[in-house]
Design a protein around this motif. Structure first.
Motif, PDB file in Angstrom:
ATOM      1  N   ALA A   9       7.091  -4.018   4.291  1.00  0.00           N
ATOM      2  CA  ALA A   9       5.978  -4.212   5.267  1.00  0.00           C
ATOM      3  C   ALA A   9       6.583  -5.112   6.659  1.00  0.00           C
ATOM      4  O   ALA A   9       5.863  -4.616   7.641  1.00  0.00           O
ATOM      5  CB  ALA A   9       5.405  -5.644   4.588  1.00  0.00           C
ATOM      6  N   LEU A  10       7.910  -5.363   6.582  1.00  0.00           N
ATOM      7  CA  LEU A  10       8.193  -5.743   7.803  1.00  0.00           C
ATOM      8  C   LEU A  10       8.706  -4.764   8.956  1.00  0.00           C
ATOM      9  O   LEU A  10       8.265  -4.551   9.933  1.00  0.00           O
ATOM     10  CB  LEU A  10       9.524  -6.479   7.739  1.00  0.00           C
ATOM     11  N   LYS A  11       9.230  -3.603   8.102  1.00  0.00           N
ATOM     12  CA  LYS A  11       9.361  -2.289   8.756  1.00  0.00           C
ATOM     13  C   LYS A  11       8.223  -1.873   9.291  1.00  0.00           C
ATOM     14  O   LYS A  11       8.213  -1.503  10.321  1.00  0.00           O
ATOM     15  CB  LYS A  11       9.932  -1.449   7.950  1.00  0.00           C
ATOM     16  N   GLN A  12       7.263  -1.709   8.511  1.00  0.00           N
ATOM     17  CA  GLN A  12       5.859  -1.285   8.938  1.00  0.00           C
ATOM     18  C   GLN A  12       5.386  -2.066   9.948  1.00  0.00           C
ATOM     19  O   GLN A  12       4.739  -1.511  10.942  1.00  0.00           O
ATOM     20  CB  GLN A  12       4.751  -1.200   7.772  1.00  0.00           C
ATOM     21  N   LEU A  13       5.179  -3.281   9.792  1.00  0.00           N
ATOM     22  CA  LEU A  13       4.737  -4.331  11.025  1.00  0.00           C
ATOM     23  C   LEU A  13       5.459  -3.962  12.104  1.00  0.00           C
ATOM     24  O   LEU A  13       4.782  -3.905  13.353  1.00  0.00           O
ATOM     25  CB  LEU A  13       5.025  -5.787  10.458  1.00  0.00           C
ATOM     26  N   ALA A  14       6.685  -3.945  12.326  1.00  0.00           N
ATOM     27  CA  ALA A  14       7.485  -3.467  13.612  1.00  0.00           C
ATOM     28  C   ALA A  14       7.123  -2.206  14.026  1.00  0.00           C
ATOM     29  O   ALA A  14       6.590  -2.041  15.157  1.00  0.00           O
ATOM     30  CB  ALA A  14       8.891  -3.607  13.244  1.00  0.00           C
ATOM     31  N   GLY A  15       6.968  -1.177  13.100  1.00  0.00           N
ATOM     32  CA  GLY A  15       6.502   0.143  13.686  1.00  0.00           C
ATOM     33  C   GLY A  15       4.934   0.021  14.381  1.00  0.00           C
ATOM     34  O   GLY A  15       4.554   0.807  15.423  1.00  0.00           O
ATOM     35  N   ASN A  16       3.932  -0.645  13.439  1.00  0.00           N
ATOM     36  CA  ASN A  16       2.575  -0.794  14.151  1.00  0.00           C
ATOM     37  C   ASN A  16       2.592  -1.539  15.323  1.00  0.00           C
ATOM     38  O   ASN A  16       1.515  -1.425  16.140  1.00  0.00           O
ATOM     39  CB  ASN A  16       1.826  -1.647  13.014  1.00  0.00           C
ATOM     40  N   SER A  17       3.697  -2.308  15.502  1.00  0.00           N
ATOM     41  CA  SER A  17       3.794  -3.039  16.956  1.00  0.00           C
ATOM     42  C   SER A  17       4.589  -2.403  17.858  1.00  0.00           C
ATOM     43  O   SER A  17       4.593  -2.923  19.021  1.00  0.00           O
ATOM     44  CB  SER A  17       4.387  -4.463  16.628  1.00  0.00           C
ATOM     45  N   THR A  43       0.726  -1.275  -0.020  1.00  0.00           N
ATOM     46  CA  THR A  43      -0.183  -0.012  -0.188  1.00  0.00           C
ATOM     47  C   THR A  43       0.951   1.150   0.143  1.00  0.00           C
ATOM     48  O   THR A  43       2.163   1.198   0.216  1.00  0.00           O
ATOM     49  CB  THR A  43      -0.712   0.088   1.252  1.00  0.00           C
ATOM     50  N   PRO A  44       0.437   2.478  -0.241  1.00  0.00           N
ATOM     51  CA  PRO A  44       1.150   3.871  -0.319  1.00  0.00           C
ATOM     52  C   PRO A  44       1.976   3.759   0.941  1.00  0.00           C
ATOM     53  O   PRO A  44       3.135   4.514   1.292  1.00  0.00           O
ATOM     54  CB  PRO A  44       0.231   4.929  -0.442  1.00  0.00           C
ATOM     55  N   SER A  45       1.442   3.151   2.301  1.00  0.00           N
ATOM     56  CA  SER A  45       2.264   3.448   3.551  1.00  0.00           C
ATOM     57  C   SER A  45       3.203   2.594   3.731  1.00  0.00           C
ATOM     58  O   SER A  45       4.003   2.401   4.725  1.00  0.00           O
ATOM     59  CB  SER A  45       1.116   3.139   4.854  1.00  0.00           C
ATOM     60  N   GLY A  46       3.221   1.405   2.942  1.00  0.00           N
ATOM     61  CA  GLY A  46       4.236   0.396   2.817  1.00  0.00           C
ATOM     62  C   GLY A  46       3.760  -1.073   3.518  1.00  0.00           C
ATOM     63  O   GLY A  46       4.410  -1.948   3.417  1.00  0.00           O
TER      64      GLY A  46
END
Length: 358
Positions: free
Chosen positions: A185-193, A10-13
C-alpha cells in the motif's frame, strides 16, 4: 467512536477502504460532541478526506483523530498494555489531547502530531521492519555462497545500538495481514503521488523470492525431480501463536511443491482448518511426527515451540530420508546432524553441511 475495520489489499496493491467509508456512512446524526478515531491502517490523506466528508454531511459535532495501532498477533494484550509509543494525529491539540487522555495509566511516550504524519508513521514503521527482514535475508543468501554464518553476522550487527537486534532473524520471508499489505500500500501510495519507491520494490521482490529458494534447497538433496517425493511442512501459520495464514510462506511452498508433483503433507497446531480451505489438495497430519512419517524431506516453516522440543530422534526413525530444511533457523543443526539428519538452515548452509558430513 473508534473506527477499527480492516483495510485489505486490492488486486492493485492499494488499501481497500470500502469498510471505512461504510462505517463513516453509518454514523448517526446527533447533537452530542464526538471524536471519530481511526485505528485502522489507512493511506496518508484518508483522514483529510474523512474530515471533508464529515463537513459535507453536516457532522459539525464530530471531531477527528488518527490513532494507529501497533499490536502484534499473539501478543496484542501485552502490546496494548505496554506499548513502545502512542501516536495521536489530530487537527487540533484539544482533540489530540482528548484521545491521548484515554490512555492514562499506560506509561510510554505519547506523540501528538497532525493526521497525515500519524497515518504515515504506521506505514513507515511496518515498511522499515519489512525492509530489515528482506535485508537480512539477502545477507543470508550471500552468506550461503561465501561460507559466513548469518546468525553470527546478525548478532554482530545487532550489538550496534544504531541497528539493534530486532527483526534480524533470517528465514523464508515475512507474511501475515500487515507487512505484505502495508508495504504494498505504501508503494502504491507513493506511485499514485508521482514518486517511484524503488526500495520497497526490492523489499517485496526479495521476500517473494526467499520463499521459493526453499524449493531449490530441497532439490539439492533429493534431485531436480520432485514428482512422487513426500515433503512435510511443519507449521502453516505465518508466525507462531496464531492461526492466521494470510500471505503465509507455507501457501507458496505448498503450491510450488504440488506443482512440481510432490506429495505435500502439512501440520500446524491451530492453522490447519484455515489452510484446508485454501489448499485442499494438500494432506494434513494429526501431529508433527505423523507429518514426518515416510517423508523424504521436512521444511520447518513456522517456529512453533512444539517443533523445537520435538523428539527428533523419533522423527529420524520415521522419515524416509532425514533431510531437514530449517526455514526459521531455530533448530539445533549440530544436534540434528549428530542424530543423522542432513540439516540446512537459511544463511548457515555451508556450516550445517560440514557438520552433517562429519
Amino acid at each position: 467512536i473508534f473506527l477499527c475495520v480492516d483495510t485489505p489489499p486490492t488486486p492493485s496493491g492499494d488499501a481497500d477502504l470500502s469498510r471505512i467509508w461504510q462505517a463513516v456512512a453509518d454514523l448517526p446524526h446527533e447533537e452530542t460532541r464526538r471524536v471519530l478515531v481511526t485505528k485502522s491502517t489507512v493511506p496518508v490523506g484518508t483522514g483529510a478526506h474523512i474530515q471533508a466528508v464529515l463537513r459535507e454531511r453536516g457532522y459539525t459535532n464530530i471531531g477527528y483523530a488518527s490513532n494507529p495501532e501497533f499490536l502484534r498477533e499473539g501478543t496484542a494484550i501485552a502490546d496494548f498494555m505496554k506499548p513502545d509509543r502512542i501516536v495521536v494525529g489530530a487537527p487540533s491539540q484539544e482533540v489530540a489531547r482528548q484521545v491521548a487522555d484515554l490512555y492514562q495509566g499506560i506509561e510510554c511516550p505519547v506523540l501528538l502530531t497532525d493526521v497525515a504524519s500519524a497515518e504515515m508513521i504506521k506505514y513507515a514503521s511496518n515498511a522499515f521492519l519489512a525492509t530489515k527482514i528482506s535485508f537480512i535475508n539477502e545477507i543470508a543468501n550471500v552468506c550461503e555462497v561465501t561460507g559466513a554464518d548469518v546468525k553470527v553476522v546478525a548478532q554482530g550487527m545487532g550489538l550496534d545500538h544504531r541497528i539493534g537486534p530486532h527483526f534480524l532473524q533470517a528465514g523464508i520471508g515475512y507474511g501475515g495481514s500487515c507487512f505484505p499489505k502495508d508495504v504494498s500500500a505504501l508503494k502504491q501510495l507513493a506511485g499514485n503521488s508521482g514518486y517511484h519507491f524503488q526500495l520497497l520494490n526490492a523489499v517485496i521482490e526479495v521476500n517473494e523470492l526467499q520463499k521459493r529458494r526453499v524449493i531449490n534447497k530441497i532439490k539439492n538433496y533429493l534431485g531436480s525431480e520432485l514428482r512422487g517425493r513426500r515433503i512435510a511442512l511443519l507449521g502453516l501459520a505465518f508466525k507462531p501463536n496464531t492461526d492466521d495464514i494470510r500471505q503465509a510462506p507455507s501457501i507458496v511452498l505448498a503450491h510450488r511443491l504440488l506443482a512440481e508433483g510432490a506429495q505435500v503433507v502439512g501440520y500446524d497446531p491451530v492453522a490447519m482448518k484455515n489452510m484446508r480451505t485454501l489448499v485442499p489438495e494438500m494432506e494434513y497430519a494429526s501431529s508433527a511426527l505423523e507429518a514426518l512419517r515416510a517423508a523424504d524431506a521436512c521444511v520447518l516453516v513456522t517456529e512453533w515451540a512444539e517443533f523445537l522440543s520435538l523428539d527428533w530422534a523419533a522423527a529420524y526413525k520415521v522419515m524416509a530420508q532425514p533431510v531437514v530444511i530449517d526455514g526459521r533457523n531455530v533448530l539445533d543443526g549440530s544436534r540434528l546432524a549428530a542424530l543423522g539428519f542432513t540439516y540446512e538452515g537459511v544463511g548457515t548452509g555451508p556450516v550445517a553441511a560440514a557438520q552433517t558430513q562429519e
